[in-house]
Design a protein around this motif. Structure first.
Motif, mmCIF file in Angstrom:
data_model
loop_
_atom_site.group_PDB
_atom_site.id
_atom_site.type_symbol
_atom_site.label_atom_id
_atom_site.label_comp_id
_atom_site.label_asym_id
_atom_site.label_seq_id
_atom_site.Cartn_x
_atom_site.Cartn_y
_atom_site.Cartn_z
ATOM 1 N N PRO A 40 0.804 -1.225 0.000
ATOM 2 C CA PRO A 40 0.000 0.000 0.000
ATOM 3 C C PRO A 40 0.842 1.283 0.000
ATOM 4 N N ASP A 41 2.025 1.258 0.628
ATOM 5 C CA ASP A 41 2.908 2.439 0.584
ATOM 6 C C ASP A 41 3.314 2.736 -0.859
ATOM 7 N N TYR A 42 3.683 1.672 -1.588
ATOM 8 C CA TYR A 42 4.068 1.856 -2.986
ATOM 9 C C TYR A 42 2.873 2.332 -3.812
ATOM 10 N N ALA A 43 1.720 1.742 -3.593
ATOM 11 C CA ALA A 43 0.526 2.117 -4.368
ATOM 12 C C ALA A 43 0.160 3.587 -4.144
ATOM 13 N N ARG A 44 0.239 4.048 -2.905
ATOM 14 C CA ARG A 44 -0.090 5.446 -2.594
ATOM 15 C C ARG A 44 0.877 6.416 -3.236
ATOM 16 N N ASN A 45 2.102 5.988 -3.430
ATOM 17 C CA ASN A 45 3.144 6.902 -3.903
ATOM 18 C C ASN A 45 3.520 6.734 -5.367
ATOM 19 N N ASN A 51 0.868 5.828 -14.039
ATOM 20 C CA ASN A 51 0.481 4.585 -13.380
ATOM 21 C C ASN A 51 -0.439 3.704 -14.217
ATOM 22 N N ALA A 88 8.698 9.902 -5.359
ATOM 23 C CA ALA A 88 7.951 8.766 -4.818
ATOM 24 C C ALA A 88 8.866 7.876 -3.973
ATOM 25 N N ASN A 91 9.741 9.434 -0.716
ATOM 26 C CA ASN A 91 8.596 9.327 0.197
ATOM 27 C C ASN A 91 8.556 7.970 0.888
#
Length: 156
Positions: A40-45, A51, A88, A91
């Motif tokens: 989820p961290d990767y998906a959010r960023n 994308n 990204a 982050n």
């Protein structure tokens, strides 16, 4: 893609030339993390606007542990450039945290920069991605190593 391959070639030549001029450095100890970024961290960023399925990028970081056992990093290589993968990555790198034992081992060792490569892939993985990533890994293998010491001029 051609610009990226040319950039990799240029980096490889620079790295190869530098490698001939210095001794083999000591290595950092093997490091373990008590916390790492999650899916989820990767998906959010993931960079917005880049994308779509099959989109991919990678970033090579040069990092050092900070007092909180996190990583303080600089971007050494980004592909493709200027679409947001550097930001990204900076982050999500905040999510890395070394174990107390790894932090102590790093502090007791040569304290060389830690090279981390972060792959960003929106499935399906692009065709040829693994070969491309291997080329980048080879071309940037020594990108975080300190430059060789300059000889001190002798007084005349």
């Amino acid at each position: 893609m051609m610009r990226i391959l040319v950039a990799i070639g240029a980096i490889a030549l620079c790295v190869a030339g530098a490698a001939l001029a210095r001794e083999e450095p000591q290595a950092n100890p093997e490091l373990e993390y008590e916390r790492q970024p999650t899916g989820p961290d990767y998906a959010r960023n993931f960079p917005p606007g880049y994308n779509a399925p099959g989109s991919a990028g990678l970033v090579v970081l040069c990092c050092r542990p900070n007092a909180e056992r996190g990583l303080s990093c600089d971007v050494a290589f980004e592909a493709p450039r200027n679409v947001g993968f550097s930001q990204a990555t900076l982050n999500i790198v905040r999510r890395f945290r070394l174990t107390p034992e790894s932090y102590a081992a790093y502090q007791a060792g040569p304290r060389l920069p830690i090279r981390r490569t972060i792959h960003w892939i929106m499935n399906p993985k692009p065709e040829g991605w693994d070969d491309y990533a291997a080329q980048v890994r080879t071309a940037t293998a020594e990108i975080c190593e300190p430059p060789p010491a300059s000889p001190t001029p002798s007084p005349n």
